[in-house]
Motif scaffolding. Structure first.
Motif, PDB file in Angstrom:
ATOM      1  N   LYS A  64      17.208  -0.793  12.540  1.00  0.00           N
ATOM      2  CA  LYS A  64      16.253  -0.205  11.485  1.00  0.00           C
ATOM      3  C   LYS A  64      15.188  -0.589  11.789  1.00  0.00           C
ATOM      4  CE  LYS A  64      19.093   2.588   8.995  1.00  0.00           C
ATOM      5  NZ  LYS A  64      19.408   3.287   9.838  1.00  0.00           N
ATOM      6  N   ASP A  65      13.784   0.669  12.028  1.00  0.00           N
ATOM      7  CA  ASP A  65      12.609  -0.423  12.607  1.00  0.00           C
ATOM      8  C   ASP A  65      11.232  -0.512  11.719  1.00  0.00           C
ATOM      9  OD1 ASP A  65      12.105   2.532  12.664  1.00  0.00           O
ATOM     10  OD2 ASP A  65      10.337   2.437  13.945  1.00  0.00           O
ATOM     11  N   ARG A  66      12.026  -0.398  10.261  1.00  0.00           N
ATOM     12  CA  ARG A  66      11.341  -0.123   9.246  1.00  0.00           C
ATOM     13  C   ARG A  66      12.559  -0.752   8.436  1.00  0.00           C
ATOM     14  NH1 ARG A  66       9.355   5.740   8.316  1.00  0.00           N
ATOM     15  NH2 ARG A  66      11.367   5.812   9.223  1.00  0.00           N
ATOM     16  N   GLU A  67      11.997  -1.461   6.887  1.00  0.00           N
ATOM     17  CA  GLU A  67      12.477  -1.763   6.737  1.00  0.00           C
ATOM     18  C   GLU A  67      12.960  -0.963   5.101  1.00  0.00           C
ATOM     19  OE1 GLU A  67      11.354  -4.786   3.190  1.00  0.00           O
ATOM     20  OE2 GLU A  67      10.529  -6.160   4.855  1.00  0.00           O
ATOM     21  N   HIS A  68      14.249  -0.994   4.993  1.00  0.00           N
ATOM     22  CA  HIS A  68      15.526  -0.020   4.281  1.00  0.00           C
ATOM     23  C   HIS A  68      15.655  -1.531   3.709  1.00  0.00           C
ATOM     24  CE1 HIS A  68      14.815   2.049   7.080  1.00  0.00           C
ATOM     25  NE2 HIS A  68      15.432   3.744   6.885  1.00  0.00           N
ATOM     26  N   SER A  87      14.702   3.043  -0.785  1.00  0.00           N
ATOM     27  CA  SER A  87      12.768   2.674  -0.216  1.00  0.00           C
ATOM     28  C   SER A  87      12.919   2.545   1.632  1.00  0.00           C
ATOM     29  CB  SER A  87      12.356   2.018  -1.123  1.00  0.00           C
ATOM     30  OG  SER A  87      11.669   1.169   0.048  1.00  0.00           O
ATOM     31  N   GLY A  89       9.884   1.464   3.925  1.00  0.00           N
ATOM     32  CA  GLY A  89       8.905   1.540   3.936  1.00  0.00           C
ATOM     33  C   GLY A  89       8.274   1.393   4.905  1.00  0.00           C
ATOM     34  N   THR A  90       7.475   0.178   5.085  1.00  0.00           N
ATOM     35  CA  THR A  90       6.908   0.395   6.688  1.00  0.00           C
ATOM     36  C   THR A  90       7.244  -0.932   7.411  1.00  0.00           C
ATOM     37  OG1 THR A  90       5.621  -2.212   5.764  1.00  0.00           O
ATOM     38  CG2 THR A  90       4.756   0.627   5.843  1.00  0.00           C
ATOM     39  N   LEU A  91       6.897  -2.087   8.072  1.00  0.00           N
ATOM     40  CA  LEU A  91       7.336  -2.344   9.312  1.00  0.00           C
ATOM     41  C   LEU A  91       7.947  -4.114   8.071  1.00  0.00           C
ATOM     42  CD1 LEU A  91       7.548  -3.475  11.978  1.00  0.00           C
ATOM     43  CD2 LEU A  91       5.467  -4.054  12.389  1.00  0.00           C
ATOM     44  N   ASN A  92       6.346  -3.956   7.562  1.00  0.00           N
ATOM     45  CA  ASN A  92       7.079  -5.205   6.630  1.00  0.00           C
ATOM     46  C   ASN A  92       6.920  -4.955   5.634  1.00  0.00           C
ATOM     47  OD1 ASN A  92       4.546  -4.923   6.702  1.00  0.00           O
ATOM     48  ND2 ASN A  92       3.853  -6.881   7.456  1.00  0.00           N
ATOM     49  N   ALA A  94       8.406  -2.615   1.416  1.00  0.00           N
ATOM     50  CA  ALA A  94       8.919  -1.953   1.082  1.00  0.00           C
ATOM     51  C   ALA A  94       8.017  -1.078  -0.542  1.00  0.00           C
ATOM     52  CB  ALA A  94      10.131  -1.776   0.911  1.00  0.00           C
TER      53      ALA A  94
END
Length: 169
Positions: A64-68, A87, A89-92, A94
């Protein structure tokens, strides 16, 4: 202009003119339902350790390239009953709130939950925010009667169990 015979009539007229007549409000009657989107087959049936939790969710979270942030609801025998993506979220980061985390668990009558989230960087080291969220979820779970068994951070072929680090007690 109206003429009033007494001060009482003036007061009554002012009260009548200032009183707004509110219309009725329609209130919806609702029910909550979980909607099955798909399913996965889990051979072991129950999750008894952080390692088993990691093995259960690894394929779901890898690449996954974003936080899940994912919540797995468990029954009284620690058998997963559902997986909920709470959720993305973004790269770093959520956005996490207990009300969203426990929503599916409440509707599905879960006995306990396990939380998982990935670090797209591949480093499974817990952050200060991860620890604070975990503490908040533990306290919320105590109030709701739904235990947080673990919060596992998934990295590249590795994981960190916040229970093993002493934060899910």
């Amino acid at each position: 202009m109206e003429k009033y015979n007494s001060m009482t009539q003036i007061k009554l007229s002012l009260i009548e003119n200032n009183t707004k007549k509110e219309s009725s409000k329609r209130v919806n009657i609702v029910s909550l339902k979980l909607v099955k989107e798909s399913s996965i087959l889990y051979q072991k049936r129950s999750i008894r350790s952080p390692q088993e939790g990691y093995e259960f969710i690894r394929e779901f979270l890898e690449d996954k390239d974003r936080e899940h942030f994912i919540v797995v609801s468990l029954d009284t025998k620690n058998q997963p009953t559902n997986i909920n993506i709470s959720s993305i979220g973004t790269l770093n980061a959520a956005l996490i709130h207990p009300r969203e985390i426990f929503k599916a668990a409440i509707v599905s009558n879960a006995c306990s939950i396990m939380c998982f989230h990935n670090h797209p960087s591949g480093d499974a080291t817990e952050s200060r925010e991860d620890i604070e969220v975990t503490k908040r979820l533990v306290e919320s779970g105590k109030i709701l009667g739904i235990d947080l068994l673990d919060h596992i951070i998934v990295g590249d072929d590795t994981f960190t169990s916040l229970r093993e680090k002493g934060f899910c007690i």
